[in-house]
Scaffold this motif. Structure first.
Motif, mmCIF file in Angstrom:
data_model
loop_
_atom_site.group_PDB
_atom_site.id
_atom_site.type_symbol
_atom_site.label_atom_id
_atom_site.label_comp_id
_atom_site.label_asym_id
_atom_site.label_seq_id
_atom_site.Cartn_x
_atom_site.Cartn_y
_atom_site.Cartn_z
ATOM 1 N N GLY A 32 -36.195 33.645 -17.427
ATOM 2 C CA GLY A 32 -37.322 33.104 -16.656
ATOM 3 C C GLY A 32 -37.858 34.453 -15.842
ATOM 4 O O GLY A 32 -38.874 34.354 -15.395
ATOM 5 N N ALA A 33 -37.217 35.582 -15.884
ATOM 6 C CA ALA A 33 -37.925 36.627 -15.451
ATOM 7 C C ALA A 33 -38.878 36.983 -16.036
ATOM 8 O O ALA A 33 -39.812 37.648 -15.583
ATOM 9 C CB ALA A 33 -36.755 37.813 -15.472
ATOM 10 N N LEU A 34 -39.073 36.716 -17.313
ATOM 11 C CA LEU A 34 -40.246 37.166 -18.213
ATOM 12 C C LEU A 34 -41.627 36.425 -17.435
ATOM 13 O O LEU A 34 -42.581 36.972 -17.785
ATOM 14 C CB LEU A 34 -40.151 36.555 -19.597
ATOM 15 C CG LEU A 34 -38.956 37.411 -20.429
ATOM 16 C CD1 LEU A 34 -38.860 36.601 -21.749
ATOM 17 C CD2 LEU A 34 -39.481 38.646 -20.694
ATOM 18 N N ARG A 35 -41.538 35.402 -16.722
ATOM 19 C CA ARG A 35 -42.596 34.459 -16.360
ATOM 20 C C ARG A 35 -42.976 35.109 -14.946
ATOM 21 O O ARG A 35 -43.721 34.568 -14.029
ATOM 22 C CB ARG A 35 -42.495 33.170 -16.363
ATOM 23 C CG ARG A 35 -42.262 32.763 -17.759
ATOM 24 C CD ARG A 35 -42.573 31.249 -17.708
ATOM 25 N NE ARG A 35 -43.919 31.091 -17.740
ATOM 26 C CZ ARG A 35 -44.465 29.837 -17.664
ATOM 27 N NH1 ARG A 35 -43.812 28.698 -17.723
ATOM 28 N NH2 ARG A 35 -45.865 29.580 -17.605
ATOM 29 N N THR A 36 -41.961 35.855 -14.321
ATOM 30 C CA THR A 36 -42.236 36.208 -12.746
ATOM 31 C C THR A 36 -43.388 37.015 -12.448
ATOM 32 O O THR A 36 -44.033 36.813 -11.433
ATOM 33 C CB THR A 36 -41.011 36.929 -12.298
ATOM 34 O OG1 THR A 36 -40.590 38.038 -13.218
ATOM 35 C CG2 THR A 36 -39.692 36.117 -12.101
ATOM 36 N N ARG A 83 -32.877 43.953 -18.278
ATOM 37 C CA ARG A 83 -32.542 43.409 -19.628
ATOM 38 C C ARG A 83 -33.710 42.641 -20.237
ATOM 39 O O ARG A 83 -33.961 42.246 -21.250
ATOM 40 C CB ARG A 83 -31.383 42.639 -19.742
ATOM 41 C CG ARG A 83 -30.212 43.728 -19.686
ATOM 42 C CD ARG A 83 -28.705 42.850 -19.684
ATOM 43 N NE ARG A 83 -27.612 43.602 -19.263
ATOM 44 C CZ ARG A 83 -26.242 43.058 -19.099
ATOM 45 N NH1 ARG A 83 -26.205 41.801 -19.173
ATOM 46 N NH2 ARG A 83 -25.482 43.841 -18.905
ATOM 47 N N PHE A 84 -34.322 41.786 -19.073
ATOM 48 C CA PHE A 84 -35.482 40.956 -19.462
ATOM 49 C C PHE A 84 -37.002 41.526 -19.108
ATOM 50 O O PHE A 84 -37.792 41.337 -19.832
ATOM 51 C CB PHE A 84 -35.168 39.796 -18.532
ATOM 52 C CG PHE A 84 -33.881 38.964 -18.971
ATOM 53 C CD1 PHE A 84 -33.914 38.240 -20.092
ATOM 54 C CD2 PHE A 84 -32.643 39.348 -18.353
ATOM 55 C CE1 PHE A 84 -32.772 37.675 -20.512
ATOM 56 C CE2 PHE A 84 -31.631 38.720 -18.865
ATOM 57 C CZ PHE A 84 -31.507 37.970 -19.688
ATOM 58 N N VAL A 85 -36.936 42.203 -17.900
ATOM 59 C CA VAL A 85 -38.271 42.563 -17.627
ATOM 60 C C VAL A 85 -38.056 43.864 -16.590
ATOM 61 O O VAL A 85 -37.105 43.997 -15.794
ATOM 62 C CB VAL A 85 -38.978 41.303 -16.621
ATOM 63 C CG1 VAL A 85 -38.274 41.318 -15.290
ATOM 64 C CG2 VAL A 85 -40.561 42.041 -16.618
ATOM 65 N N GLY A 86 -39.063 44.720 -16.751
ATOM 66 C CA GLY A 86 -38.828 46.079 -15.911
ATOM 67 C C GLY A 86 -39.943 46.254 -14.874
ATOM 68 O O GLY A 86 -40.868 45.530 -14.843
ATOM 69 N N PRO A 87 -39.879 47.454 -14.063
ATOM 70 C CA PRO A 87 -41.142 47.400 -13.433
ATOM 71 C C PRO A 87 -42.246 48.015 -13.742
ATOM 72 O O PRO A 87 -43.585 47.480 -13.143
ATOM 73 C CB PRO A 87 -40.720 49.082 -12.607
ATOM 74 C CG PRO A 87 -39.084 49.091 -12.885
ATOM 75 C CD PRO A 87 -38.770 48.388 -14.017
ATOM 76 N N LYS A 114 -32.509 23.852 -19.173
ATOM 77 C CA LYS A 114 -32.156 25.192 -18.602
ATOM 78 C C LYS A 114 -33.585 25.992 -18.233
ATOM 79 O O LYS A 114 -33.217 27.049 -17.375
ATOM 80 C CB LYS A 114 -31.671 25.835 -19.902
ATOM 81 C CG LYS A 114 -30.599 25.394 -20.295
ATOM 82 C CD LYS A 114 -30.184 26.103 -21.832
ATOM 83 C CE LYS A 114 -29.009 25.716 -22.352
ATOM 84 N NZ LYS A 114 -28.542 26.538 -23.525
ATOM 85 N N GLU A 115 -34.733 25.454 -18.330
ATOM 86 C CA GLU A 115 -35.747 26.226 -18.023
ATOM 87 C C GLU A 115 -35.988 26.066 -16.398
ATOM 88 O O GLU A 115 -35.816 25.206 -15.838
ATOM 89 C CB GLU A 115 -37.040 25.951 -18.624
ATOM 90 C CG GLU A 115 -37.145 26.292 -20.131
ATOM 91 C CD GLU A 115 -38.357 25.786 -20.851
ATOM 92 O OE1 GLU A 115 -39.228 25.328 -20.371
ATOM 93 O OE2 GLU A 115 -38.517 25.848 -22.059
ATOM 94 N N MET A 116 -36.437 27.384 -15.872
ATOM 95 C CA MET A 116 -36.684 27.167 -14.402
ATOM 96 C C MET A 116 -38.298 26.610 -14.094
ATOM 97 O O MET A 116 -38.738 26.357 -14.923
ATOM 98 C CB MET A 116 -36.801 28.757 -13.782
ATOM 99 C CG MET A 116 -37.775 29.593 -14.120
ATOM 100 S SD MET A 116 -37.618 31.117 -13.082
ATOM 101 C CE MET A 116 -39.300 31.761 -13.356
ATOM 102 N N ALA A 117 -38.460 26.026 -13.074
ATOM 103 C CA ALA A 117 -39.719 25.766 -12.582
ATOM 104 C C ALA A 117 -41.139 26.415 -12.881
ATOM 105 O O ALA A 117 -40.715 27.804 -13.110
ATOM 106 C CB ALA A 117 -39.862 25.327 -11.163
ATOM 107 N N SER A 118 -42.181 25.955 -13.145
ATOM 108 C CA SER A 118 -43.318 26.965 -13.750
ATOM 109 C C SER A 118 -43.651 27.954 -12.521
ATOM 110 O O SER A 118 -43.486 27.531 -11.269
ATOM 111 C CB SER A 118 -44.649 25.949 -14.017
ATOM 112 O OG SER A 118 -45.185 25.374 -12.894
#
Length: 238
Positions: free
Chosen positions: A11-15, A39-43, A132-136
């Motif tokens: 879900g970090a990819l959608r933040t 590991r998923f998203v960086g600055p 498993k997916e977080m909210a939109s």
């Protein structure tokens, strides 16, 4: 300022979408990246949206934890803290929206359920997605903006959206090309301004997150649902 704590998980990819939603309505945002999140998203993913910080530059007015692991829930519930956002939560910063991203088996564990209940009792809003997916991202941003309140706080807003389809026979109908975009936009803005929102939607494909949604097909259904819900609304927009 809204402080967004990004946890390790898909879900970090959608933040960045959450941050963009908040920035688009004029909110100041800062981002804290939890341990393992790189590991998923960086600055770089937030470079044009909001600063990534170790410590919040100002006391935040709201907190978002997305995605939140079982470990995040445990630390928040037990008053522990690994970084700035968790320390602000422990210090009493509210509103706080926690968006779990936990598999079903973990979510059913008694300790995890106990931590979730402790957070709810502490005034935290848990925003659970499906499976498993977080909210939109839209649902998350709407939830925190609604919690912050606004000129429509305390009001119940009812709006209609879309176009009815009047059947000619079992196959054909008479309708129009109304997409429901206007009604959804009204509902979205009302949520962001603090209202409790209900939508009576005639043949609208996409639902607006964060609202009570009532699907109808024809005029009779639209009339019945609107008349029934209007009795409990402060504002009706058609």
């Amino acid at each position: 300022m809204i402080l967004v704590s990004v946890g390790p998980g898909p879900g970090a990819l959608r933040t960045p979408e959450i941050v963009l939603e908040l920035a688009n309505v004029g909110r100041s945002v800062e981002v804290v990246l939890g341990q393992g999140t790189d590991r998923f998203v960086g600055p770089a993913a937030f470079a044009t949206l909001a600063p990534v910080v170790e410590e919040a530059t100002d006391p935040p007015e709201a907190l978002i934890f997305a995605p939140a692991t079982a470990g995040t829930l445990a630390r928040l519930a037990r008053g522990l803290a690994e970084h700035s956002a968790e320390r602000n939560y422990a210090a009493g910063t509210r509103p706080a929206v926690v968006v779990p991203e936990i598999d079903e088996a973990t979510g059913e564990h008694p300790a995890v359920r106990e931590n979730a209940e402790l957070l709810r009792k502490d005034g935290c809003r848990l925003l659970e997605g499906s499976g498993k997916e977080m909210a939109s991202p839209g649902e998350i941003s709407n939830a925190v903006l609604n919690a912050l309140g606004g000129p429509l706080s305390g009001l119940r807003v009812l709006t209609t959206a879309g176009g009815t389809q009047e059947p000619i026979d079992k196959v054909r109908f008479v309708g129009n090309r109304s997409s429901g975009k206007m009604g959804r936009a009204v509902a979205r803005e009302a949520v962001r301004r603090g209202a409790e929102v209900m939508v009576v939607a005639a043949n609208v494909g996409a639902k607006e997150p964060g609202v009570r949604w009532v699907d109808v097909e024809d005029y009779a259904g639209l009339e019945e649902a609107t008349a029934r819900l209007a009795a409990h609304a402060d504002v009706l927009i058609m």
